[in-house]
Design a protein around this motif. Structure first.
Motif, short mmCIF file in Angstrom:
data_model
loop_
_atom_site.label_atom_id
_atom_site.label_comp_id
_atom_site.label_asym_id
_atom_site.label_seq_id
_atom_site.Cartn_x
_atom_site.Cartn_y
_atom_site.Cartn_z
N ASP A 31 26.39 19.34 66.67
CA ASP A 31 26.06 19.88 65.35
C ASP A 31 25.02 20.99 65.49
N THR A 32 25.37 22.18 65.02
CA THR A 32 24.47 23.33 65.13
C THR A 32 23.43 23.37 64.02
N ARG A 33 23.61 22.56 62.99
CA ARG A 33 22.72 22.52 61.83
C ARG A 33 22.75 23.80 61.01
N ILE A 34 23.78 24.61 61.17
CA ILE A 34 23.99 25.78 60.30
C ILE A 34 25.42 25.74 59.78
N ASP A 35 25.63 26.36 58.64
CA ASP A 35 26.97 26.42 58.03
C ASP A 35 27.41 27.87 57.99
N GLY A 36 27.82 28.36 59.14
CA GLY A 36 28.17 29.77 59.24
C GLY A 36 29.41 30.16 58.49
N ASP A 37 30.38 29.23 58.33
CA ASP A 37 31.62 29.58 57.65
C ASP A 37 31.60 29.22 56.17
N GLY A 38 30.47 28.67 55.70
CA GLY A 38 30.30 28.43 54.27
C GLY A 38 31.24 27.40 53.68
N ASP A 39 31.64 26.40 54.48
CA ASP A 39 32.57 25.38 53.97
C ASP A 39 31.86 24.14 53.44
N GLY A 40 30.51 24.20 53.37
CA GLY A 40 29.77 23.09 52.80
C GLY A 40 29.34 22.03 53.79
N ARG A 41 29.67 22.20 55.07
CA ARG A 41 29.20 21.25 56.08
C ARG A 41 28.75 22.04 57.31
N THR A 42 27.82 21.46 58.04
CA THR A 42 27.30 22.16 59.21
C THR A 42 28.36 22.26 60.30
N ASP A 43 28.29 23.36 61.05
CA ASP A 43 29.29 23.63 62.07
C ASP A 43 29.04 22.80 63.32
N ARG A 44 30.12 22.43 63.99
CA ARG A 44 30.04 21.76 65.28
C ARG A 44 30.72 22.63 66.34
N VAL A 45 30.08 22.73 67.50
CA VAL A 45 30.67 23.51 68.59
C VAL A 45 31.17 22.57 69.68
N ALA A 46 32.29 22.97 70.28
CA ALA A 46 32.92 22.17 71.32
C ALA A 46 32.19 22.35 72.64
N VAL A 47 31.87 21.24 73.28
CA VAL A 47 31.13 21.24 74.53
C VAL A 47 31.92 20.41 75.54
N ASP A 48 32.44 21.06 76.56
CA ASP A 48 33.17 20.36 77.61
C ASP A 48 32.25 20.10 78.78
N VAL A 49 32.22 18.86 79.24
CA VAL A 49 31.26 18.40 80.24
C VAL A 49 32.00 17.83 81.43
N VAL A 50 31.54 18.17 82.63
CA VAL A 50 32.00 17.50 83.85
C VAL A 50 30.75 17.13 84.65
#
Length: 658
Positions: A58-77
């Motif tokens: 969760d980035t804690r910002i709503d960049g696309d203005g859809d009313g919920r905070t944005d989440r970025v995909a994080v791939d981990v190995v």
């Protein structure tokens, strides 16, 4: 916390390296712990058995203005063995917009996933090499790209904070989830929080931006061919480049879903970045240099001195600011264009990067922080080192253009021209810097060239140059270019070729462990060279309407002289004995800056014009090199100068060739 002293690299982390190394020895395998103090991480963990997982932070910002905070995909190995034993490990992280649209590296690798959506292939070799050595590798899809929410804002708040949020998550300060919407809470309880960001171009730019936030836990960054100010990517003191703005790049890298929801962000990029070249608030948000005092991470910068995509001014201004702030730093400067060091100095790069991460993320006292600061490529595959960069002996030498025996063919020396001396040229948008350099000794209508006599000894320029000119235009708009040229035969990397100084070979070498879905083997490369009679090694451009302000342009008054300073790109170049140094002043540099609306004729007041050059040894070195018996060079059969091919038009893709 750092003990910051300009010109030194003594920090709190350096003073505590031994203690940290001892602690890390307890978190690694018994094999590693046997040697004390530890000096190098070893490949003791299984790469095929590594944990591969995806988390949405969760980035804690709503960049696309859809009313919920944005989440970025994080791939981990990460190693399974450390997870089983509850041991924490550091992280190497590459945050990129290119994982789905374009690919990374010389072979344009993309992320791949299995039928359940679990990551299979991580582009580049970082995971193959470092995971077996006790690191986690984290590949982040920037907001609005690939599997992430949000919108791309090209170096702005959304881009930077989407990557910063992942550093926060690795340090327990942000929330991660098992899916893009909903899902279970996922904690990075396997991470020490110590993070190193790496990446080429856009990826390295984000590393610069995140470091400039001062985020805790980001211990080091390795920006490769990275941007430091997005204004300077699209403009050169008001002169527009690329015939496009950040909206084009945003649209290029965004996911199809983001294109549907991010129209408002796209429009803000259009409205906030007019092609006038004015420095609007949009550009201020995307300039990381003013926040360099917040940087807590060490910096290992890599840049091609002939990079015509992300040009050397980005490195130069960032490096100078880092030095003023006392940031620990190291640099490699190559003769290539926009190329990763893995593809021009592979073995040395992997070894050096390994030691760098071992020191700053594992705390190993391996001495890399006490070694020479700079590696500079002097000729293809031939490197020298400097204890500090630029060398401490570097001083400004102010040199002056003057008239010669023929129009447009003048001299360059320490003595100023007499009042009233001038040269005149007419902008020709069909010509570029290679055309000017090839005709430097001939009277041509489109440029004014000024050269020293043949040098009696080598002359080294190291750093950024500035050229001040007083010019009288015949039109209300005009562009101006200035280039520094080494006139003399040489063999250089052909930076204007499609490989920008490298040739990709069919043979492969392997750098780490592999699986059936993620190979550690990559095609080898070799230097792509060309014999030339001149080398353009620094350049700078400006809109003459920006003479009174870097921030705002204004119409010119035909017939009225104005004075402007062009900031030439940083470089490190030795003009050998027997060669000549040339300064050329002209109009539009075709394919590198966009042409003006008019075709001006410009008259340069030579008595009021000068170039400040960063000469190792300063004025005295310049005097010594331009006096005495000049060194003799064997004559060439052709009377025409032959340089590299004309620069290729560069699309605004800071990742370079996908």
């Amino acid at each position: 916390m750092s003990i910051r002293t300009r010109g030194t690299r003594m920090t709190y982390r350096s003073l505590t390296a031994a203690a940290l190394a001892a602690l890390m020895a307890m978190t690694l395998s018994p094999t590693d712990a046997q040697s004390a103090p530890a000096r190098e991480s070893r490949p003791v963990y299984s790469y095929p058995d590594a944990i591969r997982e995806s988390v949405w932070v969760d980035t804690r910002i709503d960049g696309d203005g859809d009313g919920r905070t944005d989440r970025v995909a994080v791939d981990v190995v990460r190693p399974r063995e450390t997870a089983r034993q509850g041991r924490r490990i550091p992280v190497i992280m590459d945050a990129s917009p290119y994982y789905a649209c374009c690919g990374r590296g010389n072979e344009s690798q993309r992320k791949t996933y299995d039928a359940q959506g679990n990551p299979v292939q991580f582009p580049l070799y970082y995971d193959n090499y470092f995971v077996p050595r006790g690191y986690a590798f984290v590949a982040v899809d920037l907001a609005g790209t690939s599997r992430s929410d949000g919108c791309v804002d090209v170096g702005g708040r959304s881009d930077v904070l989407s990557a910063k949020a992942v550093v926060d998550w690795l340090n327990g300060r942000a929330r991660g989830y098992s899916s893009r919407t909903g899902g279970e809470r996922v904690r990075a309880d396997w991470s020490t929080g110590r993070t190193g960001m790496i990446g080429k171009s856009y990826d390295g730019t984000i590393a610069n931006g995140v470091a400039a936030t001062g985020v805790e836990g980001l211990e080091t960054i390795v920006p490769i061919g990275a941007i430091s100010s997005w204004y300077d990517y699209y403009f050169a003191k008001g002169a527009p480049l690329y015939n496009s703005g950040p909206d084009w790049l945003s649209n290029y890298v965004e996911s199809p879903a983001a294109r549907q929801r991010c129209g408002a962000v796209q429009q803000r990029l259009v409205d906030g970045a007019p092609r006038t070249g004015d420095r609007t608030p949009l550009w201020a948000e995307r300039d990381y240099v003013p926040d360099v005092d917040k940087v807590k991470a060490s910096v290992f910068a890599v840049h091609g001195m002939q990079d015509l995509n992300v040009r050397m001014n980005h490195f130069g201004q960032w490096w100078e600011a880092l030095a003023d702030a006392g940031v620990e730093r190291k640099v490699w400067l190559s003769q290539v264009g926009h190329v990763d060091p893995f593809d021009f100095r592979r073995a040395e790069w992997v070894t050096t990067l390994h030691r760098w991460f071992d020191h700053y993320l594992l705390g190993y006292d391996n001495g890399i922080d006490d070694e020479p600061m700079a590696d500079v490529e002097r000729a293809p595959d031939q490197w020298s080192t400097d204890r500090v960069w630029p060398p401490r002996e570097t001083r400004t030498a102010t040199v002056r253009p003057d008239r010669g025996e023929a129009p447009g063919v003048g001299t360059l020396a320490l003595k100023p021209a007499r009042p009233g001396a001038s040269e005149t040229f007419t902008d020709d948008r069909t010509l570029d810097e290679t055309d000017w350099a090839a005709a430097v000794d001939r009277s041509t209508p489109a440029k004014a060239g000024f050269t020293t006599r043949p040098l009696s000894r080598d002359l080294r320029l190291s750093g950024s140059s500035r050229v001040k000119v007083t010019v009288t235009p015949t039109t209300s708009t005009a562009h101006l270019s200035a280039v520094l040229v080494d006139l003399g035969p040489d063999t250089i990397r052909d930076y204007a070729s499609s490989g920008e100084g490298i040739t990709t070979l069919p043979e492969r070498t392997c750098w780490g462990a592999s699986t059936s879905g993620d190979s550690a083997c990559y095609k080898e490369t070799a230097a792509h060279t060309k014999a030339v009679d001149y080398t353009i090694f620094s350049r700078g451009w400006a809109d003459l309407g920006n003479h009174a302000s870097d921030a705002t342009g204004r119409p010119l008054t035909p017939g009225k002289p104005v004075t402007i300073t062009l900031d030439l790109h940083a470089s490190d170049h030795v003009v050998p004995a027997g060669h000549r140094l040339a300064l050329i002043v002209a109009g539009t540099d075709r394919d590198l800056i966009d042409p003006p609306a008019s075709t001006p004729t410009l008259t340069v007041d030579l008595a009021k014009s000068a170039a400040d050059l960063p000469v190792v040894g300063g004025v005295r070195a310049f005097q010594q090199a331009t006096k005495g018996a000049p060194a003799q060079l064997a004559p060439r059969e052709s009377g025409l100068l032959d340089g590299v091919a004309e620069p290729r038009p560069i699309r605004p893709i800071p990742g370079g060739t996908p």
